[in-house]
Design an enzyme around this catalytic site. Structure first.
Site, PDB file in Angstrom:
ATOM      1  N   HIS A 116       4.101   5.248  -1.658  1.00 24.14           N
ATOM      2  CA  HIS A 116       2.791   5.792  -2.010  1.00 24.14           C
ATOM      3  C   HIS A 116       1.767   4.659  -2.131  1.00 24.14           C
ATOM      4  CE1 HIS A 116       0.181   8.824  -4.143  1.00 24.14           C
ATOM      5  NE2 HIS A 116      -0.354   7.703  -4.605  1.00 24.14           N
ATOM      6  N   GLU A 117       2.139   3.592  -2.840  1.00 24.24           N
ATOM      7  CA  GLU A 117       1.201   2.489  -3.065  1.00 24.24           C
ATOM      8  C   GLU A 117       0.958   1.681  -1.793  1.00 24.24           C
ATOM      9  OE1 GLU A 117      -0.510   2.814  -5.607  1.00 24.24           O
ATOM     10  OE2 GLU A 117       0.839   4.144  -6.686  1.00 24.24           O
TER      11      GLU A 117
END
Length: 135
Positions: free
Chosen positions: A89-90
């Site tokens: 996600h990051e």
């Protein structure tokens, strides 16, 4: 923020490829992270501090990531499960992706590839409106 399990530097105005993620053994900071290998695709739902609610997305159960430590030492490590999902996600944020599309197709949404770049583009399908502003 409450419920924050990861953060990409560019999401808070710092133009650096740095992520901080909640891991099994506390928080982990990765500098210049790159996913080298991924396996075990699955569809899930994720939230993001930049968006309300959750959205469907595709993730990988296991990822091998190359990154640097705070003192510039190169590392390669395999992450699995929840930690792997947060890292993906990051890293998406570092790559300019707010929330990647999922294999699950949302109702009323069309996907196509940009002819010049091959980038996946999501467009809401237009429906004929029955609204008449003159009545």
């Amino acid at each position: 923020a409450d419920g924050c399990v990861g953060m990409a530097a560019n999401m808070i105005g710092v133009a650096k490829r740095i992520i901080a993620v909640e891991a099994e053994d506390g928080y982990l900071v990765l500098f210049n992270p790159v996913i080298l290998k991924k396996s075990g695709p699955y569809n899930t739902e994720e939230g993001c501090l930049s968006l309300e609610g959750v959205r469907p997305t595709k993730r990988w159960k296991s990822i091998k990531v190359q990154y640097e430590t705070a003192d510039g030492k190169p590392r390669i490590r395999t992450f699995t499960g929840w930690t792997a999902q947060i890292i993906q996600h990051e890293i998406d944020h570092c790559d300019g992706i707010l929330m990647p599309p999922c294999n699950l197709r949302a109702k009323g949404v069309k996907y196509s590839h940009e002819p010049n770049t091959g980038e996946l583009v999501m467009q809401a399908e237009r429906k004929e409106s029955t609204f008449d502003p003159l009545t």
